[in-house]
Design a protein around this motif. Structure first.
Motif, PDB file in Angstrom:
ATOM      1  N   PHE B  45       0.839  -1.198   0.000  1.00 18.01           N
ATOM      2  CA  PHE B  45       0.000   0.000   0.000  1.00 18.01           C
ATOM      3  C   PHE B  45       0.877   1.253   0.000  1.00 18.01           C
ATOM      4  N   PRO B  46       1.486   1.579  -1.144  1.00 14.54           N
ATOM      5  CA  PRO B  46       2.354   2.759  -1.188  1.00 14.54           C
ATOM      6  C   PRO B  46       1.533   4.044  -1.094  1.00 14.54           C
ATOM      7  N   GLU B  47       2.222   5.120  -0.751  1.00 13.58           N
ATOM      8  CA  GLU B  47       1.575   6.434  -0.661  1.00 13.58           C
ATOM      9  C   GLU B  47       2.184   7.454  -1.615  1.00 13.58           C
ATOM     10  N   THR B  48       3.365   7.138  -2.136  1.00 12.02           N
ATOM     11  CA  THR B  48       4.060   8.112  -2.992  1.00 12.02           C
ATOM     12  C   THR B  48       4.599   7.438  -4.251  1.00 12.02           C
ATOM     13  N   THR B  49       4.881   8.271  -5.219  1.00 10.14           N
ATOM     14  CA  THR B  49       5.505   7.794  -6.451  1.00 10.14           C
ATOM     15  C   THR B  49       6.845   7.133  -6.154  1.00 10.14           C
ATOM     16  N   GLU B  50       7.609   7.767  -5.271  1.00 12.66           N
ATOM     17  CA  GLU B  50       8.918   7.245  -4.890  1.00 12.66           C
ATOM     18  C   GLU B  50       8.782   5.818  -4.347  1.00 12.66           C
ATOM     19  N   GLU B  51       7.774   5.572  -3.530  1.00 14.29           N
ATOM     20  CA  GLU B  51       7.576   4.221  -3.003  1.00 14.29           C
ATOM     21  C   GLU B  51       7.214   3.236  -4.117  1.00 14.29           C
ATOM     22  N   VAL B  52       6.354   3.672  -5.035  1.00 16.07           N
ATOM     23  CA  VAL B  52       6.007   2.781  -6.153  1.00 16.07           C
ATOM     24  C   VAL B  52       7.259   2.460  -6.958  1.00 16.07           C
ATOM     25  N   SER B  53       8.091   3.467  -7.178  1.00 14.35           N
ATOM     26  CA  SER B  53       9.331   3.262  -7.927  1.00 14.35           C
ATOM     27  C   SER B  53      10.229   2.230  -7.220  1.00 14.35           C
ATOM     28  N   ARG B  54      10.344   2.339  -5.906  1.00 15.16           N
ATOM     29  CA  ARG B  54      11.161   1.384  -5.150  1.00 15.16           C
ATOM     30  C   ARG B  54      10.590  -0.031  -5.267  1.00 15.16           C
ATOM     31  N   ILE B  55       9.275  -0.133  -5.163  1.00 14.33           N
ATOM     32  CA  ILE B  55       8.616  -1.449  -5.249  1.00 14.33           C
ATOM     33  C   ILE B  55       8.882  -2.099  -6.608  1.00 14.33           C
ATOM     34  N   VAL B  56       8.636  -1.323  -7.657  1.00 15.52           N
ATOM     35  CA  VAL B  56       8.752  -1.882  -9.005  1.00 15.52           C
ATOM     36  C   VAL B  56      10.212  -2.216  -9.322  1.00 15.52           C
ATOM     37  N   ALA B  57      11.123  -1.335  -8.919  1.00 13.38           N
ATOM     38  CA  ALA B  57      12.548  -1.604  -9.184  1.00 13.38           C
ATOM     39  C   ALA B  57      12.986  -2.893  -8.495  1.00 13.38           C
ATOM     40  N   ALA B  58      12.534  -3.084  -7.253  1.00 11.39           N
ATOM     41  CA  ALA B  58      12.904  -4.312  -6.529  1.00 11.39           C
ATOM     42  C   ALA B  58      12.317  -5.541  -7.229  1.00 11.39           C
ATOM     43  N   CYS B  59      11.051  -5.450  -7.613  1.00  8.89           N
ATOM     44  CA  CYS B  59      10.417  -6.587  -8.309  1.00  8.89           C
ATOM     45  C   CYS B  59      11.145  -6.888  -9.621  1.00  8.89           C
ATOM     46  N   ASN B  60      11.564  -5.842 -10.314  1.00 13.80           N
ATOM     47  CA  ASN B  60      12.255  -6.038 -11.590  1.00 13.80           C
ATOM     48  C   ASN B  60      13.579  -6.766 -11.376  1.00 13.80           C
ATOM     49  N   ARG B  61      14.291  -6.375 -10.319  1.00 13.17           N
ATOM     50  CA  ARG B  61      15.579  -7.017 -10.064  1.00 13.17           C
ATOM     51  C   ARG B  61      15.406  -8.503  -9.800  1.00 13.17           C
ATOM     52  N   PHE B  62      14.343  -8.862  -9.088  1.00 10.95           N
ATOM     53  CA  PHE B  62      14.139 -10.264  -8.716  1.00 10.95           C
ATOM     54  C   PHE B  62      13.157 -11.000  -9.635  1.00 10.95           C
ATOM     55  N   GLY B  63      12.667 -10.306 -10.675  1.00 12.15           N
ATOM     56  CA  GLY B  63      11.751 -10.967 -11.606  1.00 12.15           C
ATOM     57  C   GLY B  63      10.402 -11.320 -11.003  1.00 12.15           C
ATOM     58  N   VAL B  64       9.932 -10.498 -10.099  1.00 13.26           N
ATOM     59  CA  VAL B  64       8.641 -10.762  -9.438  1.00 13.26           C
ATOM     60  C   VAL B  64       7.535  -9.957 -10.122  1.00 13.26           C
ATOM     61  N   PRO B  65       6.401 -10.587 -10.445  1.00 11.90           N
ATOM     62  CA  PRO B  65       5.294  -9.859 -11.074  1.00 11.90           C
ATOM     63  C   PRO B  65       4.751  -8.729 -10.197  1.00 11.90           C
ATOM     64  N   VAL B  66       4.293  -7.676 -10.839  1.00 12.91           N
ATOM     65  CA  VAL B  66       3.675  -6.516 -10.183  1.00 12.91           C
ATOM     66  C   VAL B  66       2.309  -6.280 -10.818  1.00 12.91           C
ATOM     67  N   ILE B  67       1.267  -6.202  -9.991  1.00  8.38           N
ATOM     68  CA  ILE B  67      -0.083  -5.978 -10.521  1.00  8.38           C
ATOM     69  C   ILE B  67      -0.676  -4.748  -9.851  1.00  8.38           C
ATOM     70  N   PRO B  68      -1.028  -3.709 -10.626  1.00 10.76           N
ATOM     71  CA  PRO B  68      -1.675  -2.544 -10.019  1.00 10.76           C
ATOM     72  C   PRO B  68      -3.149  -2.825  -9.727  1.00 10.76           C
ATOM     73  N   PHE B  69      -3.638  -2.218  -8.642  1.00 12.60           N
ATOM     74  CA  PHE B  69      -5.009  -2.487  -8.174  1.00 12.60           C
ATOM     75  C   PHE B  69      -5.620  -1.178  -7.700  1.00 12.60           C
ATOM     76  N   GLY B  70      -6.791  -0.828  -8.239  1.00  9.58           N
ATOM     77  CA  GLY B  70      -7.450   0.417  -7.841  1.00  9.58           C
ATOM     78  C   GLY B  70      -8.602   0.149  -6.890  1.00  9.58           C
ATOM     79  N   ALA B  71      -9.836   0.234  -7.406  1.00  2.00           N
ATOM     80  CA  ALA B  71     -11.012   0.006  -6.568  1.00  2.00           C
ATOM     81  C   ALA B  71     -11.551  -1.429  -6.713  1.00  2.00           C
ATOM     82  N   GLY B  72     -10.919  -2.223  -7.575  1.00  2.41           N
ATOM     83  CA  GLY B  72     -11.354  -3.611  -7.735  1.00  2.41           C
ATOM     84  C   GLY B  72     -12.679  -3.767  -8.468  1.00  2.41           C
TER      85      GLY B  72
END
Lengths: 458, 458
Positions: B45-72
């Protein structure tokens, strides 16, 4: 030489629709404005998608540049063959393939011009709305994501192209979009191709939206003492939801040029030209409401024209503004540049530009599509004075830098071409690298209009 | 395991805003409709762009899928974590960053919902126009290129998003577009991201257009004996240029469901619901003109509502249609599918769909945004009867195939997700391969919402 190999391969396909004549090469390597001549090695005149596919596939095999060419009305040197190669002139791809009044759309080849299209449509009660002024080809308008006076109501090319047929760098033919009015099915490749200036593919067919000719039209003009008041008035009108079909700004200098050119006697102040489309009663109410609102911002000399001849006279003034401005300095050429900013910053952008031009050695009337925040300076350059061109380039550069500082874009409708490439990094930052990645994915040999749009590796 | 490595890296950044609770995983791996549960390995549950960037960069390094989710509220299984990974829930990115009344735009985080945005805007006299029905997040609506009842006048998400901030697969943050109303500066990356369903980047900020609240609104409805007459009437109205703000179709079955649900007594025939926005006099004239035109096509029971309570009653019927249809079959779930066709083929598309449903074992009212050629079938499935779901899937498949045959698209506004992936090849042909090339250029490790949108390699 690879160009000869390509032409040898194409001769059985195109016959005498290949030209290496000096005049053809010069015409296709020239520009409407100030860019130095950069002729291609050959010009070809295909008639079908299949022929375009053959041309591009051959060029791809031999690594020969391919430059698409429509009516040659581009203002930023889009068609300059700066690395030589083959120019594909679409003048013979001028068929209106289908008009569907029920769906209000049409399918056409890219060489159809805006005026030819509207002439053909006249009897249907429909029209194609995007009007960049020049009688451009639809393919060229798609390539630069063109717009114009009516975009404030009917949208730009981005809003009026439903689907495309595109020849890719390797000669494959794809179709993007459908005839449905909207879609959520995948990446918007139509949108990606619009404005790509021939660097991602060659457009060989367009499906465009048409609009119903309005039952009634009301046009008008009014003057302001200050540019800022004119812009504030427009913002207020937009916020009420009054559906303006056109709302154009001319500065005092542009009005003076128009007066001199057409023998009119409009007060030499900043002006708005406006037009409403709708029913008789609707446009009358709209014009009256407009008059009330602009009066609050100090508008004077409000005139309304509903008769066709009066409206024509009014818009002829606006449409001739470019020639009027050129005539204001005999022998001059125009360096015509455009930027687009958030409308709340438009007054500032125009006023600073006005001051910049006043302090320079050349004249430059300003006019624009004020409802979009888009304006043009027609910088008048004496071709025999190199200092004039340098001054014009400096003014255009300041306009671009100012537009970016004010949250806008370096071009609202003219495109990048040669003239704005230097600002892509400033406008897009890292997003420019993404454009490069997309270009390399779609055109790995960089044959499609090379030297344009993306970062150039030395 | 790579997921643990990513979470270890993110813990100092996100603290307790990382969840692996069963309920969070189930909620985020579920769907509004019939797709099987596919929970992620973790929800953040990120709150900032910077946090999203950190999340995605980490997932990219380890090859982990990332799925964005809004209101479902997606209807096609867009957020199913079919390859596991980390779901980025944007619920805490719900700040309205700036509203600029002068420019009629707003900047906001992707977790802002449509209703929250319009609540915040109420005092400004402006509103955000895109209304997909559900209280979706703006990020989700951008991701699926959503639209709805008012798109016939105000456009879809494609028309109402000026600029985006996007986190790319490697964690870089780019900005696409500007606050200017239009631009010809390079590839339209904003348009490319809209509708890309989280497969090209994670949207972390949107700049959207706002519209002025209309001074007056007039709504109305009318009945037809035949669906085809209703559609022909709409085409005629569009051609006159009458600016309808909404024009909705309900078939007789949907009307019956609405009657039963809301205690209304509308004749159980095909109906049009219409709305006009403008000045008092303008909407009165528009409604009168509408009445005249539809009368030529055999419309009966034409009613107009200008008082707020009457309009609200009318549109509440339309907005409750989904629940009314569900209630028509107690215990049922809805498989809601949408297609969009050229409007001249809409009557044929709806009538054949109507016959198909009538011949099946399940009920399925039809309603739609008739001005766009877009319609929905609410296929009512008894969850305890596997044959019902099979029947619904067959009906949805026939609708998609029919839409393509009639020159349309397999989805006008719901998107591809899991439900429509099987039709991408049929709709796009070789252009689907270009989407693949773009995806690989932007997300070479295929971490962004993998398993969606592009051709899946076995």
């Amino acid at each position: 030489m690879s160009i000869d190999a390509v032409l040898t391969e194409l001769e059985p396909v195109l016959g005498d629709r290949i030209s290496r004549s000096k005049s053809d090469l010069e015409t296709h390597g020239g520009s409407e404005t100030h860019f130095p001549a950069a002729p291609p090695d050959a010009v070809v005149f295909p008639e079908t998608t299949e022929e375009v596919s053959r041309i591009v596939a051959a060029c791809n095999r031999f690594g020969v540049p391919v430059i698409p060419f429509g009516a040659g009305t581009s203002l930023e040197g889009h068609t300059s063959a700066i690395h030589g190669g083959i120019t594909i002139d679409t003048v013979r791809m001028n068929k209106l393939i289908r008009v569907s009044p029920g769906d209000m759309d049409a399918v056409l080849q890219p060489g159809v011009t805006r005026e030819a299209l509207n002439n053909e449509l006249r009897a249907t009660g429909l029209f194609f709305s995007v009007d960049p002024g020049a009688n451009a080809s639809l393919g060229g308008m798609a390539g630069t994501r063109a717009s114009g006076t009516t975009s404030v109501r009917y949208g730009t090319m981005r809003d009026n192209v439903l689907a495309l047929e595109v020849v890719l760098a390797d000669g494959r033919v794809i179709r993007t979009g459908t005839r449905a009015r909207k879609s959520s099915a995948g990446y918007d490749l139509t949108g990606l191709m619009l404005g790509s200036e021939g660097t991602l593919g060659i457009i060989t067919e367009l499906t465009v939206k048409l609009h119903g000719q309005p039952e009634a039209i009301s046009a008008g003009l009014c003057a302001f003492d200050e540019m800022g008041d004119a812009v504030d008035a427009v913002v207020a009108v937009i916020q009420t939801g009054l559906p303006m079909a056109r709302i154009e700004f001319l500065d005092a200098e542009a009005v003076a040029a128009v007066n001199a050119y057409s023998g009119a006697s409009v007060p030499e102040k900043p002006h708005l030209f406006v037009e409403f489309h709708g029913t008789e009663a609707g446009v009358a109410e709209d014009a009256a409401r407009f008059g009330e609102i602009v009066a609050d911002f100090g508008a004077t000399g409000v005139e309304t024209a509903t008769r066709t001849e009066d409206r024509t006279a009014l818009w002829t003034m606006r449409h001739h503004a470019y020639y009027a401005c050129l005539a204001a300095r005999p022998g001059a050429r125009g360096l015509v540049t455009d930027v687009c900013v958030p409308i709340s910053n438009l007054a500032e952008a125009v006023e600073e530009t006005r001051e910049d031009i006043a302090a320079s050695i050349i004249p430059g009337p300003i006019l624009g599509h004020v409802g979009d925040g888009n304006f043009h300076a027609i910088l008048l350059v004496d071709p025999s004075q190199p200092a004039d061109l340098e001054a014009a380039k400096r003014l255009a550069a300041s306009m671009s830098e100012r537009a970016l500082r004010l949250g806008g874009t370096v071009t609202g409708e003219h495109g990048i071409g040669m003239g704005k490439l230097a600002y892509m990094e400033a406008e897009h930052g890292d997003a420019w690298d993404i454009m490069h990645d997309i270009k390399m994915a779609l055109d790995p040999k960089n044959i499609l209009n090379p030297g344009k749009m993306i970062r150039q590796t030395p």
